[in-house]
Enzyme design. Structure first.
Site, PDB file in Angstrom:
ATOM      1  N   ASP A 174       0.714  -1.053   0.002  1.00 22.39           N
ATOM      2  CA  ASP A 174       0.029   0.172  -0.062  1.00 22.39           C
ATOM      3  C   ASP A 174       0.900   1.194  -0.024  1.00 22.39           C
ATOM      4  OD1 ASP A 174      -2.141   1.872   0.458  1.00 22.39           O
ATOM      5  OD2 ASP A 174      -3.435  -0.160   1.030  1.00 22.39           O
TER       6      ASP A 174
ATOM      7  N   HIS B 262      -2.648   3.423  -4.600  1.00 20.32           N
ATOM      8  CA  HIS B 262      -2.281   2.965  -3.346  1.00 20.32           C
ATOM      9  C   HIS B 262      -0.739   2.531  -3.722  1.00 20.32           C
ATOM     10  CE1 HIS B 262      -5.428   3.520  -0.806  1.00 20.32           C
ATOM     11  NE2 HIS B 262      -6.510   3.147  -1.644  1.00 20.32           N
TER      12      HIS B 262
ATOM     13  N   GLU C 147      -9.630   2.799  -5.247  1.00 23.48           N
ATOM     14  CA  GLU C 147      -9.274   4.364  -4.809  1.00 23.48           C
ATOM     15  C   GLU C 147      -8.145   4.746  -5.726  1.00 23.48           C
ATOM     16  OE1 GLU C 147     -10.895   4.443  -0.334  1.00 23.48           O
ATOM     17  OE2 GLU C 147      -8.880   3.574  -0.601  1.00 23.48           O
TER      18      GLU C 147
HETATM   19  C1  ACM Z   1     -10.662  -0.138   0.557  1.00 28.44           C
HETATM   20  O1  ACM Z   1     -11.255  -0.451   1.758  1.00 28.44           O
HETATM   21  N1  ACM Z   1     -10.297   0.599   0.038  1.00 28.44           N
HETATM   22  C2  ACM Z   1     -10.830  -1.504  -0.215  1.00 28.44           C
END
Ligand code: ACM
Ligand code: ZN
Length: 761
Positions: free
Chosen positions: A192, A263, A326
């Site tokens: 991440d 991410h 995201e």
């Molecule tokens: C997430 O909670 N961004 C998958």
């Protein structure tokens, strides 16, 4: 100290022997007899031609460990009169994977299964049934399980090791927790923004640089505070190999997650050439979503393919999780590489570019015999042909994917995010927000009602996610995961007609034995009564909700100085609080399970009483259906909403101006009004651009008394002071600040405003 622990523990276990034994998740069928059998030093036998040496040894070690935890040191595995027998058989009919039966009689304990998996699940049930007695004998209640097996094939738990890092020893302990609950998928969130945690031999900087950051957020996001400590860590490939073996022996498949295209800050800090701008970047200490993401150019794909080659060599399971959530399109919109790709591939926009990205990765992984799974954003711009979808933003993504005949794993934030609070935030350590108590997890149904029988087949199961922004250590992972993991396990293993929260609650009380023996730091918040308040006929009432319907409660009310205003009494359900009798501005309700007079698990709720408390509020514009609180009464229920927020305590409006009118019932002289507000730009929540307070005697003619905040105001609570007025009605108007400005999260979207308690003096 250790002796002291043993004394308490032994007292507890002997007390528990009078309780009915229990198993979580609830078996398909189980009956109990009245006798207990001593299996302290039993011989474990196997009639199977298959090698069950791992299973036999596993049971032996588990029993030994139970012995050590209970203070017994003379535990031996000697041949005795009561053997434990494992039998494997090949059935004529096709029994479901993981099927087993378990009999404990006065002659023996017998586990019958069609595979090693079933033997393992039988062992888990046996371990839950067996309890150490104070006389240092291990006993198991007479029980008969005639064929138990799981409902869903995907019974998952996720763990984020990027925001906080957990060493291999803990990962194994986490896998043990999954095994205890008969879970079979461990979703390992390995990369991440805040840290890359898997060694990649061809790209060593991923962990040398990407595995470390120079600061981390402290406190909640909204406080914008940081430490300046170097933080990080990673798993070597040898360690990962070891964990994969460890999990596999326990019938748990690991699904590794390598996040892309978003991410990706940790990876880009190490290799900025795979971004749109070229960097440089640092591994962020801030949580959230970042604009710099992988740029879909050839060298990026080559890099990711080489990374995935190593990932596939380490993880033998079918599924590789590629993230997909995201991913802001900000950089892609102005990147010439990205725009050229959009043109060359005839793509409509950046959403289709994301879809192109995922489909390229899918094709590559398919060529290696693997299947991708991604968060539900991978539906946007077109779903990759063979992808499985993990539905986290509600169940809608999962429904859409199932209708497209794609496999689905349900993990909606409403029920499956174990980083949310599990109890009253006033009594919990800081969490990201949200409210997902044990009972809510237990009520989850992975199969949405509006799917057809045919479509339902695509729901593989569900999983719970443990994101670790606010979970800095191992003890806290255990606290957030347990016992909610037990509820998720039962949702996924047992059949809904067997689901009964009161019964589950009783079995969780029993399961605490297993947790105590393993030394898990589980939460006891599920034992706390929930306290809410509401208004009825202009009076304030409380609702005391017992943790299980069959529990009785005691409650009392304390004054601000903690002296007793209302001594302890028995009661639950709706109870009036007479404000005339309790004129204090501040008081606290306490409630606990009757019988727990040492008050080991007390629920409490602080109240702030003003002229407005319990009075009716009229809203000109209703709040969003996502943030309705408990209606307009939430604004005058005596309870100040918490930060971080749980949504039932806040009313939220998107894009609208807000007008709230309080009716005090009688004309009253007033000079001060205040209201709680939430400001959280990261989550699109803004302060109003203008305020107006006006008052009226008749509800028709209003006089403006304030438009400026008093100096006492904070971001959290705004105050207005004015020259004393006689009024019955008070109107508070808050103007929405409009679209979110550029450069902010959610730029161009409507601003939200959120409010809670109104006070009038
Ligand atoms: C997430 O909670 N961004 C998958
Ligand atoms: Zn680019």
């Amino acid at each position: 100290m250790i002796k002291h622990f043993c004394l308490i523990f032994c007292l507890l276990t002997s007390a528990l022997l009078s309780a009915q034994s229990a198993i979580v998740p609830q078996p398909a069928n189980v009956t109990y007899g009245n006798r207990y059998f001593d299996i302290t030093a039993s011989e474990i036998q196997s009639s199977s031609p298959q090698d069950l040496s791992f299973e036999i040894n596993y049971l032996r070690l588990a029993l030994k460990s139970k012995a050590q935890q209970s203070g017994t040191t003379d535990f031996r595995v000697d041949p005795l009169s009561i053997p434990i027998q494992f039998d494997l058989f090949n059935p004529d009919t096709l029994l479901p994977e993981g099927w087993y039966s378990l009999q404990t009689t006065d002659k023996q304990v017998r586990i019958l299964a069609t595979s090693k998996i079933g033997i393992f699940y039988g062992i888990q049930s046996l371990l839950q049934l067996s309890v150490w007695r104070t006389d240092k004998r291990l006993v198991v209640q007479e029980a008969s399980i005639n064929g138990d097996f799981p409902k869903f094939a995907w019974r998952g738990m996720h763990l984020d090791v990027s925001r906080h890092f957990f060493p291999v020893e803990f990962i194994k302990r986490y896998i043990d927790m999954l095994a205890l609950h008969k879970m079979n998928v461990f979703h390992w969130h390995l990369t991440d923004d805040q840290g890359w945690r898997i060694e990649i031999k061809q790209f060593t900087k991923l962990t040398e640089i990407g595995g470390w950051r120079n600061s981390s957020m402290v406190g909640h996001y909204s406080e914008h505070r940081y430490d300046s400590l170097r933080y990080g860590g990673f798993y070597t490939q040898a360690e990962i190999y070891e964990v994969v073996q460890y999990a596999s022996q326990r019938n748990i498949t690991i699904v590794p997650e390598i996040e892309m295209p978003g991410h990706a800050m940790a990876a880009l800090a190490a290799y900025p050439q795979f971004s749109c701008t070229g960097g440089p970047f640092t591994v962020p200490g801030k949580w959230g979503v970042f604009d710099d993401v992988f740029c879909p150019k050839e060298e990026t794909f080559l890099f990711l393919e080489q990374v995935l080659d190593e990932v596939c060599r380490l993880f033998p399971g079918k599924f590789i999780h590629i993230g997909g959530d995201e991913c802001p399109k900000t950089r892609w919109k102005t990147c010439k590489n990205c725009q050229k790709r959009i043109q060359d591939e005839n793509l409509k926009d950046e959403h289709e570019l994301q879809s192109y990205f995922i489909q390229r990765i899918e094709k590559y992984l398919n060529s290696k015999g693997r299947q991708i799974i991604g968060w539900d954003e991978i539906l946007e711009g077109g779903l990759a042909p063979k992808a499985a979808v993990m539905s986290w933003r509600g169940t809608e993504g999962g429904i859409e994917a199932a209708r497209l005949k794609h496999p689905v794993v349900m993990t909606p934030g409403t029920h499956c995010y174990f980083d949310h609070y599990q109890g009253n935030p006033r009594q919990e350590t800081i969490a990201i927000g949200g409210f997902t108590p044990l009972e809510k997890v237990y009520q989850f149904d992975p199969i949405p009602a509006d799917l057809s029988i045919e479509e339902r087949k695509y729901i593989l199961g569900a999983q719970a996610n443990v994101w670790t922004e606010y979970i800095p250590n191992e003890e806290h992972v255990e606290y957030m995961a347990l016992p909610r993991m037990a509820a998720m396990a039962e949702v996924l293993w047992s059949y809904p007609e067997k689901r009964d929260y009161a019964d589950f609650f009783r079995r969780i009380e029993w399961l605490q034995n297993s947790y105590d023996e393993a030394g898990y730091n589980y939460s006891r918040s599920f034992l706390r009564p929930q306290i809410t308040t509401f208004s009825k006929n202009g009076e304030l009432w409380m609702l005391l909700d017992p943790p299980s319907p069959d529990k009785q409660l005691n409650y009392r009310i304390l004054q601000a100085d903690l002296s007793i205003l209302l001594p302890a009494q028995e009661g639950k359900g709706e109870i009036p609080i007479s404000i005339q009798q309790v004129p204090q501005e501040r008081m606290t309700i306490e409630a606990w399970i009757a019988g727990d007079e040492t008050k080991t698990v007390v629920g409490y709720m602080p109240l702030f009483i003003s002229r407005a408390t319990a009075k009716a509020v009229e809203l000109k514009t209703q709040p969003s259906k996502h943030y309705p609180g408990s209606g307009s009464g939430t604004l005058t229920d005596g309870v100040s909403a918490t930060l971080p927020r749980i949504n039932s305590e806040w009313l939220g409006w998107s894009g609208d101006d807000v007008e709230m009118t309080v009716d005090l019932g009688v004309k009253t002289k007033i000079s001060e009004v205040s209201i709680g507000q939430l400001v959280d730009h990261m989550n699109w929540i803004y302060e109003p651009s203008e305020w107006k307070i006006s008052v009226s005697e008749d509800g028709l003619n209003y006089q403006t008394v304030a438009t400026q905040l008093s100096p006492k105001s904070t971001l959290r609570k705004v105050h207005f002071k004015f020259i004393g007025k006689n009024a019955r009605y008070i109107r508070i108007e808050a103007k929405n600040p409009g679209k979110i400005p550029d450069g902010k999260a959610g730029a161009g979207e409507s601003s939200w405003m959120m409010f809670d308690e109104i006070y009038v003096k």
